[in-house]
Write a protein that holds these residues in place. Sequence first.
Motif, PDB file in Angstrom:
ATOM      1  N   PHE A   1       1.547  -1.278   0.111  1.00 55.15           N
ATOM      2  CA  PHE A   1       0.237   0.240  -0.178  1.00 55.15           C
ATOM      3  C   PHE A   1       0.980   1.129   0.033  1.00 55.15           C
ATOM      4  N   ILE A   2       0.188   2.162  -0.262  1.00 57.66           N
ATOM      5  CA  ILE A   2       0.705   3.142  -0.737  1.00 57.66           C
ATOM      6  C   ILE A   2      -0.160   4.651   0.307  1.00 57.66           C
ATOM      7  N   GLY A   3       0.841   5.696   0.405  1.00 55.90           N
ATOM      8  CA  GLY A   3      -0.285   6.531   1.205  1.00 55.90           C
ATOM      9  C   GLY A   3       0.300   8.036   0.572  1.00 55.90           C
ATOM     10  N   VAL A   4      -0.986   8.196   0.605  1.00 57.93           N
ATOM     11  CA  VAL A   4      -1.147  10.168   0.148  1.00 57.93           C
ATOM     12  C   VAL A   4      -1.338  11.405   1.035  1.00 57.93           C
ATOM     13  N   GLY A   5      -2.359  10.818   2.248  1.00 56.15           N
ATOM     14  CA  GLY A   5      -2.893  11.944   2.974  1.00 56.15           C
ATOM     15  C   GLY A   5      -3.106  11.208   4.358  1.00 56.15           C
ATOM     16  N   GLU A   6      -4.006  12.044   5.399  1.00 58.35           N
ATOM     17  CA  GLU A   6      -4.761  11.355   6.836  1.00 58.35           C
ATOM     18  C   GLU A   6      -5.657  11.034   6.773  1.00 58.35           C
ATOM     19  N   SER A   7      -6.478  10.604   5.437  1.00 58.78           N
ATOM     20  CA  SER A   7      -8.465  10.180   4.996  1.00 58.78           C
ATOM     21  C   SER A   7      -7.689   9.198   5.231  1.00 58.78           C
ATOM     22  N   ALA A   8      -8.882   7.714   5.845  1.00 61.07           N
ATOM     23  CA  ALA A   8      -8.566   6.337   5.384  1.00 61.07           C
ATOM     24  C   ALA A   8      -8.460   6.375   3.940  1.00 61.07           C
ATOM     25  N   SER A   9      -9.253   7.173   2.850  1.00 63.13           N
ATOM     26  CA  SER A   9      -9.159   6.496   1.661  1.00 63.13           C
ATOM     27  C   SER A   9      -7.098   7.250   1.063  1.00 63.13           C
ATOM     28  N   ASP A  10      -6.946   8.217   1.121  1.00 64.38           N
ATOM     29  CA  ASP A  10      -5.652   7.800   1.078  1.00 64.38           C
ATOM     30  C   ASP A  10      -4.726   7.054   0.385  1.00 64.38           C
ATOM     31  N   LEU A  11      -5.223   6.081   1.810  1.00 63.56           N
ATOM     32  CA  LEU A  11      -4.371   5.145   2.058  1.00 63.56           C
ATOM     33  C   LEU A  11      -4.975   3.395   0.829  1.00 63.56           C
ATOM     34  N   GLN A  12      -4.222   3.154   0.273  1.00 59.55           N
ATOM     35  CA  GLN A  12      -4.591   2.566  -1.256  1.00 59.55           C
ATOM     36  C   GLN A  12      -3.659   1.821  -1.953  1.00 59.55           C
ATOM     37  N   PRO A  13      -4.024   0.381  -2.625  1.00 61.88           N
ATOM     38  CA  PRO A  13      -2.943  -0.368  -3.048  1.00 61.88           C
ATOM     39  C   PRO A  13      -2.201  -0.135  -3.731  1.00 61.88           C
ATOM     40  N   PHE A  14      -0.952  -0.389  -4.014  1.00 56.59           N
ATOM     41  CA  PHE A  14       0.593   0.114  -5.253  1.00 56.59           C
ATOM     42  C   PHE A  14      -0.096  -0.678  -5.874  1.00 56.59           C
ATOM     43  N   ASP A  15       0.155  -0.021  -7.268  1.00 55.25           N
ATOM     44  CA  ASP A  15       0.521  -0.361  -8.560  1.00 55.25           C
ATOM     45  C   ASP A  15       1.015   0.212  -9.218  1.00 55.25           C
ATOM     46  N   SER A  16       2.252   0.014  -9.276  1.00 50.57           N
ATOM     47  CA  SER A  16       3.517   0.553  -9.587  1.00 50.57           C
ATOM     48  C   SER A  16       3.452   1.390 -11.612  1.00 50.57           C
ATOM     49  N   GLN A  17       2.476   1.161 -12.245  1.00 50.40           N
ATOM     50  CA  GLN A  17       1.190   1.959 -13.483  1.00 50.40           C
ATOM     51  C   GLN A  17       1.239   2.853 -13.068  1.00 50.40           C
ATOM     52  N   ASP A  18       0.308   2.513 -11.989  1.00 51.83           N
ATOM     53  CA  ASP A  18      -0.954   4.311 -12.121  1.00 51.83           C
ATOM     54  C   ASP A  18       0.682   4.991 -10.687  1.00 51.83           C
ATOM     55  N   PHE A  19       1.724   4.536 -10.243  1.00 56.01           N
ATOM     56  CA  PHE A  19       2.089   4.889  -9.537  1.00 56.01           C
ATOM     57  C   PHE A  19       3.258   6.137 -10.549  1.00 56.01           C
ATOM     58  N   VAL A  20       3.873   5.469 -11.743  1.00 56.12           N
ATOM     59  CA  VAL A  20       4.476   6.363 -12.561  1.00 56.12           C
ATOM     60  C   VAL A  20       3.711   6.926 -13.078  1.00 56.12           C
ATOM     61  N   ARG A  21       2.532   6.704 -13.682  1.00 55.07           N
ATOM     62  CA  ARG A  21       1.675   7.935 -14.295  1.00 55.07           C
ATOM     63  C   ARG A  21       0.911   9.061 -13.942  1.00 55.07           C
ATOM     64  N   ALA A  22       0.994   8.290 -12.712  1.00 56.52           N
ATOM     65  CA  ALA A  22       1.122   9.749 -12.115  1.00 56.52           C
ATOM     66  C   ALA A  22       1.942  11.118 -11.104  1.00 56.52           C
ATOM     67  N   LEU A  23       2.974  10.114 -11.096  1.00 58.38           N
ATOM     68  CA  LEU A  23       4.891  10.838 -10.904  1.00 58.38           C
ATOM     69  C   LEU A  23       4.785  11.698 -11.852  1.00 58.38           C
ATOM     70  N   PHE A  24       4.368  11.239 -12.951  1.00 57.67           N
ATOM     71  CA  PHE A  24       4.517  12.516 -14.594  1.00 57.67           C
ATOM     72  C   PHE A  24       3.370  12.813 -14.660  1.00 57.67           C
ATOM     73  N   ASP A  25       2.024  12.650 -14.205  1.00 57.90           N
ATOM     74  CA  ASP A  25       1.056  13.422 -14.628  1.00 57.90           C
ATOM     75  C   ASP A  25       0.101  13.007 -15.868  1.00 57.90           C
ATOM     76  N   VAL A  26       0.713  11.688 -16.026  1.00 59.40           N
ATOM     77  CA  VAL A  26      -0.233  11.777 -17.486  1.00 59.40           C
ATOM     78  C   VAL A  26      -1.048  10.405 -16.879  1.00 59.40           C
TER      79      VAL A  26
END
Length: 319
Positions: free
Chosen positions: A288-313
């Motif tokens: 999982f990865i977390g990007v905030g304080e709320s419960a919904s801000d902790l979600q399963p990690f997906d490498s493709q989602d992560f990389v696309r989000a990193l580059f705002d694609v």
Amino acid sequence: MSWLERLRSGLSKTRAQINETAGPLGNDVGDVFNNRLDTIEDLEYALIAADVGRAATEEILEDVRRAEGKNMQQALMDALTLQLEPNASRAEFRKLGFSPQASRVSVQPSGHVIMVIGVNGVGKTTTIAKLGQYYMGRGNSVMFAAGDTFRAAAGAQLGEWGDRLGVPVVQGTDGGDPAAVAYDAATARAARGTDLLFVDTAGRLHNKHNLMEELKKVRRVIEKADPGEPAEVWLVLDAVTGQNGLQQAKKFHESTPLTGVIVTKLDGTAKGGILIPIVRELGVPIKFIGVGESASDLQPFDSQDFVRALFDVELPGKS
């Protein structure tokens, strides 16, 4: 705001770090090497600044150099996705040009008991509460064990979360034996047939050796109370700690072998690249990865989602 929108926002500091140092990444790879060799050098500095690590950076740059016909951004995204794949077979498929179907739908533990470990201050107790809410939302029955008896009020904190969520919490006394709490909780889980038991653990004793020995003891008594458990040991790691956090992870992994890592506070750092050496050096998947304080801000990690989000694609078909 959807999860992917929150993830894109949460990774903004890391994205800014890479873009600021490397500059625009839309150039054809061939043009870069014919005319702008300094771009690769800038990219190298950017990846290291984002805590990707020297060894992984060298492999990423080599993949980018070989990626003829792709613009630099796509070549870099492909290389990063490959580095974030802990499964050797899936990584080989990616090298051959295939994209294994990623699954961000669910992370299903292999057994019933999950030890949650990590140093004090990374948010273990809150993360356990978020995990409980996540799995309850998917139809699982959940229990908590307040095994961090050495930190003042840790048991009370987990107890409060249990009350809010309607989750049973097995507790001991402050300063008591955490192994006894774990044993009682594992015994109760097996007797009740509860789907998942999350065991909170201490993050600090008076020296690191004693902490690691205590974690080993907790693991042994769980196995005694509920044979075959704990099937999972998940480490909670604060992304802000960067390479220091990775060194902590290595120590925990040597003592109590990990089956997964949860990375929190990615929204608070420009060093989101730390996920790559976690996967590369530990050989353990990020759950999982977390990007905030709320419960919904902790979600399963997906490498493709992560990389696309990193580059705002935008990921086709997702939002």
